[in-house]
Design a protein around this motif. Structure first.
Motif, PDB file in Angstrom:
ATOM      1  N   SER A   1      -6.782   2.215  -6.696  1.00  0.00           N
ATOM      2  CA  SER A   1      -6.980   3.164  -5.597  1.00  0.00           C
ATOM      3  C   SER A   1      -7.653   2.437  -4.434  1.00  0.00           C
ATOM      4  CB  SER A   1      -7.850   4.327  -6.057  1.00  0.00           C
ATOM      5  OG  SER A   1      -9.160   3.880  -6.327  1.00  0.00           O
ATOM      6  N   SER A   2      -7.648   3.086  -3.284  1.00  0.00           N
ATOM      7  CA  SER A   2      -8.260   2.466  -2.111  1.00  0.00           C
ATOM      8  C   SER A   2      -9.766   2.281  -2.287  1.00  0.00           C
ATOM      9  CB  SER A   2      -7.967   3.285  -0.853  1.00  0.00           C
ATOM     10  OG  SER A   2      -8.488   4.593  -1.004  1.00  0.00           O
TER      11      SER A   2
ATOM     12  N   VAL B   1       0.866  -1.170   0.000  1.00  0.00           N
ATOM     13  CA  VAL B   1       0.000   0.000   0.000  1.00  0.00           C
ATOM     14  C   VAL B   1       0.910   1.230   0.000  1.00  0.00           C
ATOM     15  CG1 VAL B   1      -1.799   1.274   1.233  1.00  0.00           C
ATOM     16  CG2 VAL B   1      -1.793  -1.229   1.261  1.00  0.00           C
ATOM     17  N   ASP B   2       0.770   2.052  -1.008  1.00  0.00           N
ATOM     18  CA  ASP B   2       1.578   3.264  -1.135  1.00  0.00           C
ATOM     19  C   ASP B   2       0.731   4.472  -0.761  1.00  0.00           C
ATOM     20  OD1 ASP B   2       3.821   1.887  -2.140  1.00  0.00           O
ATOM     21  OD2 ASP B   2       2.950   1.907  -4.166  1.00  0.00           O
ATOM     22  N   LEU B   3       1.311   5.359   0.021  1.00  0.00           N
ATOM     23  CA  LEU B   3       0.674   6.637   0.358  1.00  0.00           C
ATOM     24  C   LEU B   3       1.524   7.730  -0.277  1.00  0.00           C
ATOM     25  CD1 LEU B   3      -0.151   6.041   4.119  1.00  0.00           C
ATOM     26  CD2 LEU B   3      -1.770   6.251   2.248  1.00  0.00           C
TER      27      LEU B   3
ATOM     28  N   PHE C   1      -4.300   9.913  -1.901  1.00  0.00           N
ATOM     29  CA  PHE C   1      -5.080   8.700  -1.666  1.00  0.00           C
ATOM     30  C   PHE C   1      -4.180   7.469  -1.740  1.00  0.00           C
ATOM     31  CE2 PHE C   1      -8.247  11.684  -3.366  1.00  0.00           C
ATOM     32  CZ  PHE C   1      -9.149  11.655  -2.311  1.00  0.00           C
ATOM     33  N   PRO C   2      -4.401   6.491  -0.867  1.00  0.00           N
ATOM     34  CA  PRO C   2      -3.559   5.287  -0.904  1.00  0.00           C
ATOM     35  C   PRO C   2      -3.767   4.514  -2.206  1.00  0.00           C
ATOM     36  CG  PRO C   2      -5.140   5.205   0.918  1.00  0.00           C
ATOM     37  CD  PRO C   2      -5.387   6.459   0.178  1.00  0.00           C
TER      38      PRO C   2
ATOM     39  N   VAL D   1      -0.782  14.014   2.240  1.00  0.00           N
ATOM     40  CA  VAL D   1      -0.751  12.658   1.711  1.00  0.00           C
ATOM     41  C   VAL D   1      -1.916  12.486   0.760  1.00  0.00           C
ATOM     42  CG1 VAL D   1      -0.846  10.219   2.312  1.00  0.00           C
ATOM     43  CG2 VAL D   1       0.310  11.821   3.829  1.00  0.00           C
TER      44      VAL D   1
END
Length: 163
Positions: free
Chosen positions: A127-128, A87-89, A101-102, A99
Protein backbone atom coordinates in the motif's frame (compact mmCIF):
# COMPACT_ATOMS: atom_id res chain seq x y z
CA UNK A 1 60.12 -28.62 7.74
CA UNK A 2 63.06 -30.58 9.16
CA UNK A 3 65.38 -27.66 8.46
CA UNK A 4 63.08 -25.23 10.24
CA UNK A 5 62.70 -27.53 13.26
CA UNK A 6 66.47 -27.99 13.48
CA UNK A 7 66.85 -24.19 13.37
CA UNK A 8 64.61 -23.94 16.43
CA UNK A 9 61.61 -22.40 14.66
CA UNK A 10 58.31 -23.68 16.00
CA UNK A 11 55.18 -24.30 13.87
CA UNK A 12 53.38 -21.14 15.05
CA UNK A 13 56.32 -18.99 13.89
CA UNK A 14 56.21 -20.75 10.51
CA UNK A 15 52.48 -20.04 10.18
CA UNK A 16 53.06 -16.41 11.16
CA UNK A 17 55.84 -15.98 8.60
CA UNK A 18 53.67 -17.51 5.86
CA UNK A 19 50.73 -15.28 6.81
CA UNK A 20 52.93 -12.18 6.60
CA UNK A 21 54.36 -13.28 3.26
CA UNK A 22 50.84 -13.95 1.94
CA UNK A 23 49.72 -10.49 3.10
CA UNK A 24 52.67 -8.81 1.38
CA UNK A 25 52.16 -10.69 -1.90
CA UNK A 26 48.39 -10.13 -2.02
CA UNK A 27 48.76 -6.40 -1.39
CA UNK A 28 51.63 -6.07 -3.87
CA UNK A 29 49.38 -7.57 -6.55
CA UNK A 30 46.26 -5.69 -5.41
CA UNK A 31 47.96 -2.29 -5.52
CA UNK A 32 50.07 -3.01 -8.65
CA UNK A 33 53.34 -2.59 -6.79
CA UNK A 34 56.32 -2.70 -9.16
CA UNK A 35 59.05 -5.31 -8.76
CA UNK A 36 61.59 -2.69 -7.67
CA UNK A 37 59.31 -1.18 -5.04
CA UNK A 38 58.45 -4.63 -3.66
CA UNK A 39 62.16 -5.48 -3.51
CA UNK A 40 62.92 -2.25 -1.61
CA UNK A 41 60.00 -2.76 0.79
CA UNK A 42 61.03 -6.35 1.57
CA UNK A 43 64.58 -5.23 2.28
CA UNK A 44 63.31 -2.45 4.55
CA UNK A 45 61.41 -5.12 6.49
CA UNK A 46 64.68 -6.95 7.05
CA UNK A 47 64.29 -9.75 4.51
CA UNK A 48 67.71 -10.77 3.11
CA UNK A 49 68.38 -9.41 -0.39
CA UNK A 50 68.54 -12.91 -1.95
CA UNK A 51 65.10 -13.78 -0.57
CA UNK A 52 63.71 -10.38 -1.52
CA UNK A 53 64.87 -10.79 -5.13
CA UNK A 54 63.32 -14.26 -5.42
CA UNK A 55 60.01 -13.13 -3.92
CA UNK A 56 59.72 -10.00 -6.07
CA UNK A 57 60.68 -11.87 -9.27
CA UNK A 58 58.11 -14.61 -8.60
CA UNK A 59 55.40 -12.07 -7.82
CA UNK A 60 56.18 -10.21 -11.05
CA UNK A 61 56.26 -13.43 -13.09
CA UNK A 62 52.90 -14.62 -11.70
CA UNK A 63 51.18 -11.24 -11.32
CA UNK A 64 48.45 -11.88 -13.92
CA UNK A 65 47.59 -15.30 -12.49
CA UNK A 66 47.54 -13.95 -8.93
CA UNK A 67 45.36 -10.98 -9.91
CA UNK A 68 42.89 -13.28 -11.68
CA UNK A 69 42.83 -15.64 -8.69
CA UNK A 70 42.28 -12.81 -6.21
CA UNK A 71 39.49 -11.38 -8.36
CA UNK A 72 37.74 -14.75 -8.47
CA UNK A 73 37.90 -15.00 -4.66
CA UNK A 74 36.55 -11.49 -4.08
CA UNK A 75 33.11 -11.20 -2.53
CA UNK A 76 30.65 -9.90 -5.12
CA UNK A 77 27.11 -8.68 -4.57
CA UNK A 78 24.52 -9.00 -7.30
CA UNK A 79 23.39 -5.92 -9.17
CA UNK A 80 19.91 -5.20 -10.48
CA UNK A 81 19.52 -6.40 -14.03
CA UNK A 82 15.94 -5.19 -14.34
CA UNK A 83 13.71 -3.02 -12.14
CA UNK A 84 10.09 -2.24 -12.98
CA UNK A 85 7.41 -0.55 -10.89
CA UNK A 86 3.86 0.62 -11.23
CA UNK A 87 1.28 2.40 -9.09
CA UNK A 88 -2.30 1.13 -9.31
CA UNK A 89 -5.30 3.19 -8.24
CA UNK A 90 -8.13 0.69 -7.89
CA UNK A 91 -11.65 1.93 -8.61
CA UNK A 92 -14.00 0.86 -5.85
CA UNK A 93 -17.12 0.86 -8.01
CA UNK A 94 -17.69 1.59 -11.70
CA UNK A 95 -20.65 3.92 -11.14
CA UNK A 96 -19.31 5.98 -8.21
CA UNK A 97 -15.81 6.77 -9.58
CA UNK A 98 -14.39 6.45 -6.08
CA UNK A 99 -10.72 5.59 -6.01
CA UNK A 100 -9.24 3.29 -3.39
CA UNK A 101 -5.80 3.56 -1.83
CA UNK A 102 -2.90 3.37 -4.29
CA UNK A 103 -0.94 0.12 -4.48
CA UNK A 104 2.76 0.21 -5.40
CA UNK A 105 4.18 -2.85 -7.16
CA UNK A 106 7.85 -3.62 -7.85
CA UNK A 107 9.49 -6.30 -9.93
CA UNK A 108 13.24 -6.77 -9.50
CA UNK A 109 15.58 -9.16 -11.33
CA UNK A 110 19.08 -9.35 -9.79
CA UNK A 111 21.98 -10.39 -11.99
CA UNK A 112 23.71 -13.73 -11.57
CA UNK A 113 27.18 -13.77 -10.02
CA UNK A 114 29.79 -15.73 -11.95
CA UNK A 115 28.73 -19.27 -12.71
CA UNK A 116 25.82 -19.29 -10.27
CA UNK A 117 22.24 -19.76 -11.40
CA UNK A 118 20.37 -16.46 -11.74
CA UNK A 119 18.37 -15.24 -8.78
CA UNK A 120 14.58 -15.49 -9.04
CA UNK A 121 12.61 -12.36 -9.88
CA UNK A 122 11.26 -10.67 -6.76
CA UNK A 123 7.74 -9.25 -6.95
CA UNK A 124 6.51 -6.95 -4.18
CA UNK A 125 3.18 -5.15 -3.78
CA UNK A 126 2.35 -2.76 -0.94
CA UNK A 127 0.00 0.00 0.00
CA UNK A 128 1.04 3.62 -0.30
CA UNK A 129 1.41 3.94 3.48
CA UNK A 130 3.68 0.88 3.58
CA UNK A 131 5.68 2.36 0.68
CA UNK A 132 6.05 5.67 2.53
CA UNK A 133 7.26 3.80 5.61
CA UNK A 134 9.72 1.80 3.50
CA UNK A 135 11.08 4.98 1.92
CA UNK A 136 11.55 6.57 5.35
CA UNK A 137 13.46 3.52 6.61
CA UNK A 138 15.58 3.39 3.44
CA UNK A 139 16.47 7.08 3.80
CA UNK A 140 17.51 6.48 7.43
CA UNK A 141 19.63 3.47 6.41
CA UNK A 142 21.24 5.49 3.61
CA UNK A 143 22.17 8.30 6.03
CA UNK A 144 23.68 5.80 8.48
CA UNK A 145 25.71 4.16 5.69
CA UNK A 146 26.90 7.59 4.51
CA UNK A 147 28.04 8.40 8.07
CA UNK A 148 29.90 5.09 8.32
CA UNK A 149 31.46 5.65 4.91
CA UNK A 150 32.56 9.20 5.75
CA UNK A 151 33.98 8.11 9.13
CA UNK A 152 35.93 5.31 7.41
CA UNK A 153 37.24 7.75 4.80
CA UNK A 154 38.32 10.25 7.45
CA UNK A 155 40.02 7.56 9.58
CA UNK A 156 41.90 6.17 6.58
CA UNK A 157 43.05 9.63 5.52
CA UNK A 158 44.22 10.42 9.06
CA UNK A 159 46.12 7.11 9.26
CA UNK A 160 47.82 7.83 5.93
CA UNK A 161 49.03 11.18 7.27
CA UNK A 162 50.69 9.40 10.19
CA UNK A 163 52.88 7.32 7.87
Amino acid sequence: MKHLNSAGINPSEIRSALAVLRFIIINAVRFSCSEEVLLDELQQLGVPIEHSKVISKEVEKNRDFLAEYLTSKTFHLPTLERFDYRVDLPVLCNSSRQVGFPIVSFEMQPSAIGEEAPFPTAKISMSSSMFASLMTEMEKASKILDQVDSSNASSSSSSSTLE
